[in-house]
Scaffold this motif. Structure first.
Motif, PDB file in Angstrom:
ATOM      1  N   ASN A  51       0.829  -1.207   0.000  1.00 12.27           N
ATOM      2  CA  ASN A  51       0.000   0.000   0.000  1.00 12.27           C
ATOM      3  C   ASN A  51       0.864   1.258   0.000  1.00 12.27           C
ATOM      4  O   ASN A  51       0.557   2.247  -0.683  1.00 12.27           O
ATOM      5  CB  ASN A  51      -0.934  -0.002   1.213  1.00 12.27           C
ATOM      6  N   ALA A  84       2.306   1.718  -3.460  1.00 12.91           N
ATOM      7  CA  ALA A  84       1.277   2.178  -4.393  1.00 12.91           C
ATOM      8  C   ALA A  84       1.051   3.681  -4.255  1.00 12.91           C
ATOM      9  O   ALA A  84       0.879   4.388  -5.250  1.00 12.91           O
ATOM     10  CB  ALA A  84      -0.025   1.412  -4.154  1.00 12.91           C
ATOM     11  N   ARG A 117      -2.306  -0.729  -9.041  1.00 15.55           N
ATOM     12  CA  ARG A 117      -2.192  -1.174  -7.652  1.00 15.55           C
ATOM     13  C   ARG A 117      -2.583  -2.645  -7.517  1.00 15.55           C
ATOM     14  O   ARG A 117      -1.910  -3.426  -6.835  1.00 15.55           O
ATOM     15  CB  ARG A 117      -3.088  -0.300  -6.778  1.00 15.55           C
TER      16      ARG A 117
END
Length: 276
Positions: A68, A71, A81
């Protein structure tokens, strides 16, 4: 985990971002317009050594938190993603379910003047519809929100039996339960789906029997014979289309062969809605 592909993907995404795009000074003596490795590591909140190992295809399995962060640092689109997560051997996070319907989808169903259309969420709540969709399904606007639920109408009311007939209603009930079980698997912590299943298990022996079969199947297309109280029998194809970027929502369309009796019946139903 595909380390080589993951490394190549990270390098390609890093190379396309300029420092100015992420609020960093351009500086001097840059051999390429993209970010440096240490800048990506800084933006993602990880050590430079860890990120270098990922780009060299020799890093460990990154956690979801790391993915995360990468991304965000690399300004990945939703599709990029998801690809990053797949390359790392992780299923992408699923978007949270929300009760809103995107504006463009509401506009779309409004433009479909000869096609009954509505939007259904994962718990089978009808969230939006066009006039022809309401004319086909009945007075949706006049129902309280909890009654605008297809599962409840199938198993706890008589109106779907009147609309579909016993045979089509039984087939629809079975595929709907299989689809609801698939949704329960996608959203295991969703309180609305859990509450709906518990309610139907308590109220409907038919639902309980189908639920305990453990059949799983995502609804996509199904032929239906609808008996409308005004225009009579209509043979339709029900299409379930996923809403882009909102996998918890589906656009449901009822279509008929152009020029067929069903198409003429839909046109008649549309004229009735316009005159009422």
């Amino acid at each position: 985990m595909n380390r080589d592909q993951l490394a190549a993907f990270l390098r390609s995404r890093r190379d396309r971002i300029t420092p100015l795009e992420v609020g960093l000074p351009a500086g001097e003596r840059r051999r390429a317009p993209g970010l440096r490795r240490q800048e990506v590591a800084q933006l993602a909140g990880m050590s430079v050594d860890y990120y270098i190992r990922l780009e060299q295809g020799r890093g460990p399995h990154p956690s979801r938190q790391v993915l995360n962060a990468l991304a965000r640092a690399l300004m990945l689109s939703q599709d990029e993603r998801a690809h990053l997560f797949h390359l790392a051997g992780q299923p992408p996070d699923r978007p949270a379910r929300r009760g809103d319907v995107p504006g463009p989808i509401r506009h779309l169903i409004g433009y479909l003047e000869e096609v009954p259309a509505y939007v259904l969420d994962a718990a089978y709540n009808v969230l939006a519809w066009n006039p022809l969709g309401e004319a086909l399904l009945g007075d949706l606007a006049g129902l309280p929100p909890h009654r605008r639920n297809i599962i409840r109408r199938v198993f706890a009311a008589q109106d779907m039996a009147d609309l579909l007939g016993d045979e089509d209603r039984s087939a629809f009930a079975r595929v709907s339960v299989a689809d609801l079980r698939a949704a329960a698997g996608r959203y295991p912590d969703d309180p609305e789906i859990q509450a709906l299943v518990a309610e139907m298990l308590a109220l409907s022996p038919e639902f309980a029997e189908l639920w305990h079969l453990h059949e799983v199947g995502v609804r996509r297309s199904q032929r239906k014979r609808v008996t409308h109280p005004v225009v009579g029998t209509i043979d339709l194809v029900c299409q379930m289309l996923p809403v882009p970027d909102r996998e918890d929502l589906h656009l449901v369309l009822y279509t008929a062969e152009p020029g067929s009796p069903a198409h003429r019946a839909l046109r008649e139903l549309r004229e009735l809605t316009l005159s009422s």
